[in-house]
Design a protein around this motif. Sequence first.
Motif, PDB file in Angstrom:
ATOM      1  N   GLY A 168       0.785  -1.221   0.000  1.00  0.00           N
ATOM      2  CA  GLY A 168       0.000   0.000   0.000  1.00  0.00           C
ATOM      3  C   GLY A 168       0.813   1.265   0.000  1.00  0.00           C
ATOM      4  N   GLN A 169       2.098   1.162   0.361  1.00  0.00           N
ATOM      5  CA  GLN A 169       2.935   2.352   0.497  1.00  0.00           C
ATOM      6  C   GLN A 169       4.021   2.441  -0.565  1.00  0.00           C
ATOM      7  N   GLY A 170       4.417   1.306  -1.125  1.00  0.00           N
ATOM      8  CA  GLY A 170       5.573   1.222  -2.000  1.00  0.00           C
ATOM      9  C   GLY A 170       6.695   0.495  -1.281  1.00  0.00           C
ATOM     10  N   TYR A 171       7.349  -0.424  -1.958  1.00  0.00           N
ATOM     11  CA  TYR A 171       8.390  -1.242  -1.334  1.00  0.00           C
ATOM     12  C   TYR A 171       9.687  -0.455  -1.164  1.00  0.00           C
ATOM     13  N   ASP A 172      10.166  -0.384   0.060  1.00  0.00           N
ATOM     14  CA  ASP A 172      11.464   0.233   0.347  1.00  0.00           C
ATOM     15  C   ASP A 172      11.984  -0.281   1.684  1.00  0.00           C
ATOM     16  N   LEU A 180       5.765  21.058  -3.611  1.00  0.00           N
ATOM     17  CA  LEU A 180       5.262  19.695  -3.741  1.00  0.00           C
ATOM     18  C   LEU A 180       6.434  18.732  -3.867  1.00  0.00           C
ATOM     19  N   ILE A 181       6.541  17.810  -2.912  1.00  0.00           N
ATOM     20  CA  ILE A 181       7.649  16.849  -2.903  1.00  0.00           C
ATOM     21  C   ILE A 181       7.044  15.448  -2.988  1.00  0.00           C
ATOM     22  N   VAL A 182       7.406  14.690  -4.005  1.00  0.00           N
ATOM     23  CA  VAL A 182       6.758  13.409  -4.276  1.00  0.00           C
ATOM     24  C   VAL A 182       7.804  12.327  -4.516  1.00  0.00           C
ATOM     25  N   GLY A 183       7.422  11.073  -4.256  1.00  0.00           N
ATOM     26  CA  GLY A 183       8.306   9.931  -4.481  1.00  0.00           C
ATOM     27  C   GLY A 183       7.845   9.092  -5.659  1.00  0.00           C
ATOM     28  N   LYS A 184       8.792   8.563  -6.425  1.00  0.00           N
ATOM     29  CA  LYS A 184       8.460   7.762  -7.602  1.00  0.00           C
ATOM     30  C   LYS A 184       7.756   6.459  -7.228  1.00  0.00           C
ATOM     31  N   SER A 202       0.511   8.702  -2.968  1.00  0.00           N
ATOM     32  CA  SER A 202       0.698  10.004  -3.602  1.00  0.00           C
ATOM     33  C   SER A 202       1.424   9.764  -4.922  1.00  0.00           C
ATOM     34  N   ARG A 203       0.645   9.488  -5.961  1.00  0.00           N
ATOM     35  CA  ARG A 203       1.203   9.097  -7.250  1.00  0.00           C
ATOM     36  C   ARG A 203       1.725  10.327  -8.000  1.00  0.00           C
ATOM     37  N   VAL A 204       2.820  10.159  -8.708  1.00  0.00           N
ATOM     38  CA  VAL A 204       3.422  11.280  -9.431  1.00  0.00           C
ATOM     39  C   VAL A 204       2.415  11.915 -10.389  1.00  0.00           C
ATOM     40  N   ARG A 205       1.672  11.100 -11.122  1.00  0.00           N
ATOM     41  CA  ARG A 205       0.700  11.648 -12.081  1.00  0.00           C
ATOM     42  C   ARG A 205      -0.388  12.451 -11.371  1.00  0.00           C
ATOM     43  N   ASP A 206      -0.792  11.999 -10.183  1.00  0.00           N
ATOM     44  CA  ASP A 206      -1.812  12.732  -9.436  1.00  0.00           C
ATOM     45  C   ASP A 206      -1.279  14.052  -8.897  1.00  0.00           C
ATOM     46  N   VAL A 207      -0.019  14.054  -8.485  1.00  0.00           N
ATOM     47  CA  VAL A 207       0.584  15.289  -7.983  1.00  0.00           C
ATOM     48  C   VAL A 207       0.810  16.270  -9.132  1.00  0.00           C
ATOM     49  N   GLU A 208       1.119  15.753 -10.293  1.00  0.00           N
ATOM     50  CA  GLU A 208       1.255  16.628 -11.459  1.00  0.00           C
ATOM     51  C   GLU A 208      -0.086  17.280 -11.800  1.00  0.00           C
ATOM     52  N   VAL A 225      10.660  15.617  -7.470  1.00  0.00           N
ATOM     53  CA  VAL A 225      10.497  14.173  -7.386  1.00  0.00           C
ATOM     54  C   VAL A 225      11.769  13.596  -6.777  1.00  0.00           C
ATOM     55  N   MET A 226      11.621  12.873  -5.667  1.00  0.00           N
ATOM     56  CA  MET A 226      12.783  12.329  -4.981  1.00  0.00           C
ATOM     57  C   MET A 226      13.600  11.451  -5.940  1.00  0.00           C
ATOM     58  N   GLN A 227      14.905  11.603  -5.868  1.00  0.00           N
ATOM     59  CA  GLN A 227      15.794  10.952  -6.829  1.00  0.00           C
ATOM     60  C   GLN A 227      15.797   9.434  -6.691  1.00  0.00           C
ATOM     61  N   GLU A 228      15.720   8.933  -5.454  1.00  0.00           N
ATOM     62  CA  GLU A 228      15.804   7.502  -5.210  1.00  0.00           C
ATOM     63  C   GLU A 228      14.561   6.801  -5.747  1.00  0.00           C
ATOM     64  N   ASN A 229      14.748   5.821  -6.592  1.00  0.00           N
ATOM     65  CA  ASN A 229      13.617   5.139  -7.223  1.00  0.00           C
ATOM     66  C   ASN A 229      12.728   4.415  -6.218  1.00  0.00           C
ATOM     67  N   GLU A 230      13.285   4.016  -5.062  1.00  0.00           N
ATOM     68  CA  GLU A 230      12.527   3.239  -4.077  1.00  0.00           C
ATOM     69  C   GLU A 230      11.740   4.111  -3.108  1.00  0.00           C
ATOM     70  N   TRP A 231      11.897   5.414  -3.183  1.00  0.00           N
ATOM     71  CA  TRP A 231      11.309   6.303  -2.177  1.00  0.00           C
ATOM     72  C   TRP A 231       9.793   6.137  -2.129  1.00  0.00           C
ATOM     73  N   ASN A 232       9.266   5.779  -0.943  1.00  0.00           N
ATOM     74  CA  ASN A 232       7.835   5.495  -0.832  1.00  0.00           C
ATOM     75  C   ASN A 232       7.099   6.499   0.049  1.00  0.00           C
ATOM     76  N   HIS A 233       5.869   6.191   0.385  1.00  0.00           N
ATOM     77  CA  HIS A 233       4.996   7.120   1.114  1.00  0.00           C
ATOM     78  C   HIS A 233       5.466   7.376   2.540  1.00  0.00           C
ATOM     79  N   LEU A 234       5.984   6.341   3.188  1.00  0.00           N
ATOM     80  CA  LEU A 234       6.406   6.460   4.580  1.00  0.00           C
ATOM     81  C   LEU A 234       7.773   7.108   4.736  1.00  0.00           C
ATOM     82  N   ASP A 235       8.582   7.073   3.694  1.00  0.00           N
ATOM     83  CA  ASP A 235       9.957   7.564   3.801  1.00  0.00           C
ATOM     84  C   ASP A 235      10.027   9.041   4.139  1.00  0.00           C
ATOM     85  N   PHE A 236       8.970   9.791   3.849  1.00  0.00           N
ATOM     86  CA  PHE A 236       8.974  11.231   4.124  1.00  0.00           C
ATOM     87  C   PHE A 236       8.980  11.540   5.616  1.00  0.00           C
TER      88      PHE A 236
END
Length: 398
Positions: A262-266, A336-340, A345-351, A365-376
Amino acid sequence: MKIKITFAYLVIIVNSALASSLFPTSLTTPLPEDALLNFTGLGVKYGHKVEEHSVVTEDGYILLVFRIPGKRKTPVMLMHGTGDSSDSYIIRGNRSLAISLANQDYDVWAVNGRGNRYSRRHVRLNPDKNSAFWDFSFHERGYYDLAATIDYILQITGETGVISVGHSQGTTNNFVLLSSRPEYNDKVKLCIALAPVAFLDNLVLPISLLAAFGPTIDGLLSPLQLNEIGGYRGIERSLFKFFCNQGIISYVVCVIIGIFPGQGYDAKRLEPSFLPVALGHVPAGDSKKGLLHHNQAVLSKRFAPYDYGPVKNKKLYGHTVPPEYNLSQATAKIALIVGKNDHLSRVRDVEKLKMHLPNVVKYHVMQENEWNHLDFVWGNDMPETLFPVIFPLFEKYS
């Protein structure tokens, strides 16, 4: 917390069938100290004085707001996400946002929205006896809670504006306030939105599937008259602590299988040793109505007030369908700071959100590809990854 629909509906089912006495605390592994300390205790442990302030909203809710005083003039206000509390901003200790800001002498104010562990109070209503206490969603947390807190902070400090930081639903609250009560744009020097949530058009499995069945699930469970979801002292949290505090196997089950879909794997940023700390603080409590409001946003693909049905909508809003929030009125400076890899919080929705806001001063957009919802709020490397992105904003706009 950010485990919105997946965990919440599981909680509803479990809460109706079990009693907390089935899982006594003595059966669980002892939690570490940082899991047992509240916000004040954690602040003191990590070297700072903490004040506790009670803020009363226009509609009678009593919110507990923690302050770590600092010499910098512009106050920084932190707002948490769904089912969460101010604790998420401090449970990483010296690597947390609250302590890192305090270490740089910012005046930090950590808000607790109505209904969570710190804000289960009202001037008239008892949350354990009066269902009316739980008649709120993210709209009221923005329209009333943030407004009252901002006014209180400015009154106490004598300043003219705050920097408002939100995570997940904490950003939703800000968007509601700034679009519904535009006079507050002048009181917000900058709004930093971490994992922004307004439009929820592009959710992925399993949340998208659960959202599709949300109204059906709610209809089946409505006879149970459940109003509070994930209460801090409820069966949900007892079960969460029991099943998720049993070593590496429970980490795999609860985090890798239960939370990350539900959050993204990281797994890199939410390591097994941190899970027991988190277990001491989440879930912190929320309303079922708040979850249903998010569910409505998913299904309608609109960012609008709560949909009560045509008859009540006509009475409240003058329309059979709730009018969308007028985001063009949110004229405050917004970052607006978003994770891939964020599944909520999907990138397309934030756009899409970015296109509706008139004054976005930073989109990142956070550089790390694994950055998820909880990482913030929970990421173990925030000082190296997130803070270099947002701390220059504090400097520029304070």
